[in-house]
Design a protein around this motif. Sequence first.
Motif, PDB file in Angstrom:
ATOM      1  N   VAL A 189       0.975  -1.156  -0.078  1.00  0.00           N
ATOM      2  CA  VAL A 189      -0.028   0.099  -0.186  1.00  0.00           C
ATOM      3  C   VAL A 189       0.890   1.196  -0.017  1.00  0.00           C
ATOM      4  CG1 VAL A 189      -1.759   1.307   1.181  1.00  0.00           C
ATOM      5  CG2 VAL A 189      -1.833  -1.115   1.135  1.00  0.00           C
ATOM      6  N   PRO A 190       0.967   1.837  -1.135  1.00  0.00           N
ATOM      7  CA  PRO A 190       1.715   3.218  -0.998  1.00  0.00           C
ATOM      8  C   PRO A 190       1.674   4.111   0.031  1.00  0.00           C
ATOM      9  CG  PRO A 190       0.817   2.651  -3.233  1.00  0.00           C
ATOM     10  CD  PRO A 190       0.029   1.877  -2.334  1.00  0.00           C
ATOM     11  N   GLN A 191       2.717   4.535   0.675  1.00  0.00           N
ATOM     12  CA  GLN A 191       2.860   5.392   1.707  1.00  0.00           C
ATOM     13  C   GLN A 191       3.121   6.716   1.542  1.00  0.00           C
ATOM     14  OE1 GLN A 191       2.715   3.430   5.042  1.00  0.00           O
ATOM     15  NE2 GLN A 191       1.926   2.126   3.769  1.00  0.00           N
ATOM     16  N   PRO A 192       2.584   7.604   2.389  1.00  0.00           N
ATOM     17  CA  PRO A 192       1.974   7.328   3.776  1.00  0.00           C
ATOM     18  C   PRO A 192       0.348   6.913   3.597  1.00  0.00           C
ATOM     19  CG  PRO A 192       1.986   9.760   3.217  1.00  0.00           C
ATOM     20  CD  PRO A 192       2.675   9.052   1.970  1.00  0.00           C
ATOM     21  N   GLU A 193      -0.225   6.380   4.571  1.00  0.00           N
ATOM     22  CA  GLU A 193      -1.559   5.740   4.559  1.00  0.00           C
ATOM     23  C   GLU A 193      -2.432   6.873   5.496  1.00  0.00           C
ATOM     24  OE1 GLU A 193      -2.388   1.487   5.523  1.00  0.00           O
ATOM     25  OE2 GLU A 193      -0.145   1.221   5.278  1.00  0.00           O
ATOM     26  N   VAL A 194      -3.619   6.786   5.103  1.00  0.00           N
ATOM     27  CA  VAL A 194      -4.710   7.453   5.958  1.00  0.00           C
ATOM     28  C   VAL A 194      -4.773   6.869   7.499  1.00  0.00           C
ATOM     29  CG1 VAL A 194      -7.007   7.976   6.226  1.00  0.00           C
ATOM     30  CG2 VAL A 194      -6.005   8.096   4.001  1.00  0.00           C
ATOM     31  N   ALA A 195      -4.480   7.217   8.207  1.00  0.00           N
ATOM     32  CA  ALA A 195      -4.481   6.986   9.801  1.00  0.00           C
ATOM     33  C   ALA A 195      -5.737   6.396  10.160  1.00  0.00           C
ATOM     34  CB  ALA A 195      -3.980   8.091  10.841  1.00  0.00           C
ATOM     35  N   ALA A 196      -5.754   5.233  11.012  1.00  0.00           N
ATOM     36  CA  ALA A 196      -6.833   4.636  11.543  1.00  0.00           C
ATOM     37  C   ALA A 196      -7.630   5.863  12.429  1.00  0.00           C
ATOM     38  CB  ALA A 196      -6.470   3.378  12.187  1.00  0.00           C
ATOM     39  N   ASP A 197      -8.938   5.243  12.577  1.00  0.00           N
ATOM     40  CA  ASP A 197      -9.705   6.086  13.629  1.00  0.00           C
ATOM     41  C   ASP A 197     -10.678   5.052  14.267  1.00  0.00           C
ATOM     42  OD1 ASP A 197     -11.807   5.753  11.639  1.00  0.00           O
ATOM     43  OD2 ASP A 197     -11.418   7.898  10.933  1.00  0.00           O
ATOM     44  N   ALA A 198     -11.789   5.885  14.752  1.00  0.00           N
ATOM     45  CA  ALA A 198     -12.909   4.988  15.556  1.00  0.00           C
ATOM     46  C   ALA A 198     -13.588   4.196  14.491  1.00  0.00           C
ATOM     47  CB  ALA A 198     -13.765   6.125  16.545  1.00  0.00           C
TER      48      ALA A 198
END
Length: 360
Positions: A42-51
């Motif tokens: 998965v090309p970086q950076p990634e969308v950050a995890a959330d709730a």
Amino acid sequence: MSEQTGPPDPATYPRTVLLVAGAGRSGTSTLAVLLQILGMHVPQPEVAADASNPKGFGEPRWAVDHHDRLLARAGVAVGDARPQAWFDTGQLAASDEERATVASWLEGHLADHPELVVKDPRLSWFLGLWRVAAERAQARPVVATMLRPPAEVAGSRAKYYNNKLGAAHLVASWVNMLLHTELATRDTDRAFVRYADLLDDWVRTTQHVGRTLDLRHVLDARSEQVRDGHRFIDPSLRRITVTLDELDLPARLREITEESWRELDALVEPAGDNAERRATLDQLLAAYVDLYAESEAISRSTVVAATARAGGGVPGGTVDRGGSPSLGETSLVDRVPHGLRAAIPPALRRGLRKALGKQR
């Protein structure tokens, strides 16, 4: 999945870009992260995890931001229910400048990682753009489309996205997204994946995707990667189990939705992706176009009133950024480039013309 004494040699793998398509909240993140665990990049950076997705989205930040810019230019919402929205985004997807931009971005990642995963709920709007860009980057584009019952998708979006537009809109946007995504991927190597199957037996399901699309990292995954996959998968990820019976839908929309789900779900089965089923899906798409045009035609007073209350006056031929329908004199058919019109199946073209009052 095979046992190996060492990691696979990426140099032996052909360049491949896997596009994970489907409506938001349909399991696209689960599939993308699983494939990442199995070795795809998965090309970086990634969308950050959330709730709303505590285990991660598996989305390249650049792709999400780029899609947001394109959708804003087209005046299209992520969950747009308008058939017209596909023509508005299609014009941008046909831009040589945009194709070169995406191809350059892909090339930068393919240089070190021959098998990429690109996932974003916005991606379906621009499948043609990504397919051409991947080919320009000397890569093979393939598509995996996630399938989840429309009521569950609508319920999940209402809960986690705080959607206020109502069940009918959410279900209509699912129909619009999935029927057009199916149509747009017919000339591409593709696989359809049930979200329920992925949660019930992720190893068998990802192996099927790997064999169908020739994903070498998936087929050559090592035992430690499989263990990581087992730790990642949690049946409780399916937190919404709403049915259509629980939603207050207009009768015709419910009928089209039920039939569309039945036909799309059957695409997963062996030999399910056949000419007869594609013809049925074309008819369902034409029926949805008719239904939307009829609904739009009798609700224009509501749009005018809402626009006036917002201080915008009476709209005159534009599409606002929230996806409100145009009330101008230029018809949708007249604004669609000839090349795009020619790519639409005859049954759908007839449905569009009928809905827009065109004789030819």
